[in-house]
Design a protein around this motif. Structure first.
Motif, PDB file in Angstrom:
ATOM      1  N   VAL A 142       0.849  -1.198   0.000  1.00 27.60           N
ATOM      2  CA  VAL A 142       0.000   0.000   0.000  1.00 27.60           C
ATOM      3  C   VAL A 142       0.886   1.250   0.000  1.00 27.60           C
ATOM      4  O   VAL A 142       0.587   2.232  -0.684  1.00 27.60           O
ATOM      5  N   ALA A 143       1.986   1.207   0.724  1.00 22.66           N
ATOM      6  CA  ALA A 143       2.915   2.354   0.743  1.00 22.66           C
ATOM      7  C   ALA A 143       3.433   2.645  -0.667  1.00 22.66           C
ATOM      8  O   ALA A 143       3.586   3.814  -1.043  1.00 22.66           O
ATOM      9  N   ALA A 144       3.680   1.608  -1.451  1.00 19.62           N
ATOM     10  CA  ALA A 144       4.143   1.800  -2.832  1.00 19.62           C
ATOM     11  C   ALA A 144       3.077   2.516  -3.663  1.00 19.62           C
ATOM     12  O   ALA A 144       3.403   3.375  -4.497  1.00 19.62           O
ATOM     13  N   ILE A 145       1.823   2.192  -3.439  1.00 17.59           N
ATOM     14  CA  ILE A 145       0.735   2.872  -4.149  1.00 17.59           C
ATOM     15  C   ILE A 145       0.706   4.351  -3.781  1.00 17.59           C
ATOM     16  O   ILE A 145       0.562   5.216  -4.653  1.00 17.59           O
ATOM     17  N   HIS A 146       0.869   4.638  -2.503  1.00 18.08           N
ATOM     18  CA  HIS A 146       0.868   6.037  -2.058  1.00 18.08           C
ATOM     19  C   HIS A 146       2.020   6.817  -2.686  1.00 18.08           C
ATOM     20  O   HIS A 146       1.849   7.978  -3.062  1.00 18.08           O
ATOM     21  N   GLU A 147       3.171   6.192  -2.840  1.00 25.04           N
ATOM     22  CA  GLU A 147       4.302   6.852  -3.500  1.00 25.04           C
ATOM     23  C   GLU A 147       4.011   7.039  -4.990  1.00 25.04           C
ATOM     24  O   GLU A 147       4.322   8.080  -5.559  1.00 25.04           O
ATOM     25  N   HIS A 148       3.413   6.050  -5.613  1.00 23.52           N
ATOM     26  CA  HIS A 148       3.032   6.132  -7.022  1.00 23.52           C
ATOM     27  C   HIS A 148       2.097   7.330  -7.253  1.00 23.52           C
ATOM     28  O   HIS A 148       2.205   8.030  -8.262  1.00 23.52           O
ATOM     29  N   GLU A 149       1.181   7.553  -6.329  1.00 14.92           N
ATOM     30  CA  GLU A 149       0.199   8.632  -6.466  1.00 14.92           C
ATOM     31  C   GLU A 149       0.831  10.026  -6.374  1.00 14.92           C
ATOM     32  O   GLU A 149       0.161  11.016  -6.647  1.00 14.92           O
ATOM     33  N   LYS A 150       2.112  10.097  -6.046  1.00 11.74           N
ATOM     34  CA  LYS A 150       2.835  11.381  -5.977  1.00 11.74           C
ATOM     35  C   LYS A 150       3.703  11.628  -7.216  1.00 11.74           C
ATOM     36  O   LYS A 150       4.301  12.690  -7.339  1.00 11.74           O
ATOM     37  N   THR A 151       3.776  10.646  -8.121  1.00 17.02           N
ATOM     38  CA  THR A 151       4.662  10.771  -9.280  1.00 17.02           C
ATOM     39  C   THR A 151       4.087  11.740 -10.318  1.00 17.02           C
ATOM     40  O   THR A 151       2.864  11.900 -10.422  1.00 17.02           O
ATOM     41  N   PRO A 152       4.956  12.383 -11.088  1.00 12.94           N
ATOM     42  CA  PRO A 152       4.474  13.318 -12.120  1.00 12.94           C
ATOM     43  C   PRO A 152       3.542  12.674 -13.140  1.00 12.94           C
ATOM     44  O   PRO A 152       2.555  13.282 -13.550  1.00 12.94           O
ATOM     45  N   HIS A 153       3.824  11.438 -13.546  1.00 11.60           N
ATOM     46  CA  HIS A 153       2.968  10.789 -14.550  1.00 11.60           C
ATOM     47  C   HIS A 153       1.578  10.474 -14.004  1.00 11.60           C
ATOM     48  O   HIS A 153       0.592  10.624 -14.707  1.00 11.60           O
ATOM     49  N   PHE A 154       1.492  10.078 -12.739  1.00 11.55           N
ATOM     50  CA  PHE A 154       0.176   9.826 -12.145  1.00 11.55           C
ATOM     51  C   PHE A 154      -0.589  11.134 -11.970  1.00 11.55           C
ATOM     52  O   PHE A 154      -1.779  11.205 -12.294  1.00 11.55           O
ATOM     53  N   LEU A 155       0.085  12.161 -11.477  1.00 12.81           N
ATOM     54  CA  LEU A 155      -0.578  13.454 -11.270  1.00 12.81           C
ATOM     55  C   LEU A 155      -1.058  14.064 -12.583  1.00 12.81           C
ATOM     56  O   LEU A 155      -2.128  14.674 -12.633  1.00 12.81           O
ATOM     57  N   ALA A 156      -0.284  13.877 -13.654  1.00 13.77           N
ATOM     58  CA  ALA A 156      -0.696  14.388 -14.967  1.00 13.77           C
ATOM     59  C   ALA A 156      -1.947  13.664 -15.449  1.00 13.77           C
ATOM     60  O   ALA A 156      -2.886  14.286 -15.967  1.00 13.77           O
ATOM     61  N   MET A 157      -1.987  12.342 -15.277  1.00 11.91           N
ATOM     62  CA  MET A 157      -3.171  11.589 -15.680  1.00 11.91           C
ATOM     63  C   MET A 157      -4.371  11.995 -14.828  1.00 11.91           C
ATOM     64  O   MET A 157      -5.477  12.193 -15.350  1.00 11.91           O
ATOM     65  N   LYS A 158      -4.157  12.143 -13.541  1.00 13.63           N
ATOM     66  CA  LYS A 158      -5.238  12.526 -12.632  1.00 13.63           C
ATOM     67  C   LYS A 158      -5.853  13.867 -13.043  1.00 13.63           C
ATOM     68  O   LYS A 158      -7.080  14.025 -13.026  1.00 13.63           O
ATOM     69  N   GLN A 159      -5.015  14.805 -13.426  1.00 15.29           N
ATOM     70  CA  GLN A 159      -5.502  16.120 -13.842  1.00 15.29           C
ATOM     71  C   GLN A 159      -6.407  16.005 -15.069  1.00 15.29           C
ATOM     72  O   GLN A 159      -7.465  16.626 -15.138  1.00 15.29           O
ATOM     73  N   VAL A 160      -6.014  15.204 -16.044  1.00 16.93           N
ATOM     74  CA  VAL A 160      -6.828  15.006 -17.249  1.00 16.93           C
ATOM     75  C   VAL A 160      -8.118  14.277 -16.894  1.00 16.93           C
ATOM     76  O   VAL A 160      -9.205  14.642 -17.360  1.00 16.93           O
ATOM     77  N   LEU A 161      -8.019  13.257 -16.049  1.00 16.88           N
ATOM     78  CA  LEU A 161      -9.206  12.477 -15.697  1.00 16.88           C
ATOM     79  C   LEU A 161     -10.216  13.285 -14.897  1.00 16.88           C
ATOM     80  O   LEU A 161     -11.411  12.977 -14.931  1.00 16.88           O
ATOM     81  N   ASN A 162      -9.762  14.300 -14.186  1.00 15.53           N
ATOM     82  CA  ASN A 162     -10.704  15.139 -13.431  1.00 15.53           C
ATOM     83  C   ASN A 162     -11.801  15.706 -14.327  1.00 15.53           C
ATOM     84  O   ASN A 162     -12.939  15.866 -13.884  1.00 15.53           O
ATOM     85  N   LYS A 163     -11.484  15.986 -15.579  1.00 14.22           N
ATOM     86  CA  LYS A 163     -12.474  16.498 -16.533  1.00 14.22           C
ATOM     87  C   LYS A 163     -13.095  15.386 -17.370  1.00 14.22           C
ATOM     88  O   LYS A 163     -14.190  15.546 -17.900  1.00 14.22           O
ATOM     89  N   ALA A 164     -12.395  14.290 -17.531  1.00 14.25           N
ATOM     90  CA  ALA A 164     -12.796  13.251 -18.481  1.00 14.25           C
ATOM     91  C   ALA A 164     -13.746  12.201 -17.916  1.00 14.25           C
ATOM     92  O   ALA A 164     -14.431  11.529 -18.673  1.00 14.25           O
ATOM     93  N   LEU A 165     -13.803  12.070 -16.597  1.00 19.77           N
ATOM     94  CA  LEU A 165     -14.635  11.023 -16.002  1.00 19.77           C
ATOM     95  C   LEU A 165     -16.108  11.391 -16.040  1.00 19.77           C
ATOM     96  O   LEU A 165     -16.503  12.472 -15.599  1.00 19.77           O
ATOM     97  N   SER A 166     -16.926  10.468 -16.536  1.00 20.74           N
ATOM     98  CA  SER A 166     -18.362  10.711 -16.575  1.00 20.74           C
ATOM     99  C   SER A 166     -19.054  10.317 -15.272  1.00 20.74           C
ATOM    100  O   SER A 166     -20.206  10.678 -15.048  1.00 20.74           O
ATOM    101  N   LYS A 167     -18.356   9.581 -14.415  1.00 18.35           N
ATOM    102  CA  LYS A 167     -18.850   9.253 -13.075  1.00 18.35           C
ATOM    103  C   LYS A 167     -17.640   8.910 -12.204  1.00 18.35           C
ATOM    104  O   LYS A 167     -16.548   8.679 -12.726  1.00 18.35           O
ATOM    105  N   PRO A 168     -17.815   8.880 -10.902  1.00 19.26           N
ATOM    106  CA  PRO A 168     -16.668   8.606 -10.026  1.00 19.26           C
ATOM    107  C   PRO A 168     -16.010   7.250 -10.334  1.00 19.26           C
ATOM    108  O   PRO A 168     -16.685   6.274 -10.664  1.00 19.26           O
ATOM    109  N   MET A 169     -14.703   7.238 -10.211  1.00 20.99           N
ATOM    110  CA  MET A 169     -13.932   6.022 -10.436  1.00 20.99           C
ATOM    111  C   MET A 169     -14.165   5.051  -9.279  1.00 20.99           C
ATOM    112  O   MET A 169     -14.290   5.465  -8.130  1.00 20.99           O
ATOM    113  N   ASP A 170     -14.227   3.763  -9.587  1.00 19.63           N
ATOM    114  CA  ASP A 170     -14.343   2.718  -8.573  1.00 19.63           C
ATOM    115  C   ASP A 170     -12.962   2.081  -8.425  1.00 19.63           C
ATOM    116  O   ASP A 170     -12.457   1.476  -9.373  1.00 19.63           O
ATOM    117  N   VAL A 171     -12.351   2.244  -7.252  1.00 16.84           N
ATOM    118  CA  VAL A 171     -11.005   1.723  -7.014  1.00 16.84           C
ATOM    119  C   VAL A 171     -11.069   0.704  -5.884  1.00 16.84           C
ATOM    120  O   VAL A 171     -11.600   0.991  -4.806  1.00 16.84           O
TER     121      VAL A 171
END
Length: 102
Positions: free
Chosen positions: A63-92
């Motif tokens: 789980v700690a590895a996932i938290h570190e992944h969520e801080k990476t530039p590539h994840f943050l860039a995707m997250k920014q795009v998905l904030n507008k692109a998602l038609s409903k909340p993501m199920d994780v």
């Protein structure tokens, strides 16, 4: 205590008008995430019956590895795009091994 490996299954639905940009960001994130040392698998699949539904299947050391992944530039860039692109909340879902079978 040693953390257990975790599988992430994330399902997302995209607005058709944002899909091209989202897919570009997703592809960039997938390629970069596969290079992370704590990642042992990172895949995205499209639903065969819904062309706007995608499922990420990721394998992380902890789980700690996932938290570190969520801080990476590539994840943050995707997250920014998905904030507008998602038609409903993501199920994780974070999945642990059950040890039911050897």
């Amino acid at each position: 205590m040693t953390e257990k490996p975790i599988t992430v299954v994330a399902t997302l639905h995209l607005w058709p008008q944002h899909q091209d940009k989202a897919l570009e960001a997703m592809a960039a994130c997938i390629l970069a995430s596969r290079q992370e040392t704590t990642n042992s698998g990172y895949h995205c699949r499209r639903d065969a019956h819904d062309p706007h539904c995608f499922v990420f299947i990721e394998h992380w050391a902890s789980v700690a590895a996932i938290h570190e992944h969520e801080k990476t530039p590539h994840f943050l860039a995707m997250k920014q795009v998905l904030n507008k692109a998602l038609s409903k909340p993501m199920d994780v879902r974070l999945l642990e091994d059950t040890d039911l079978l050897p």
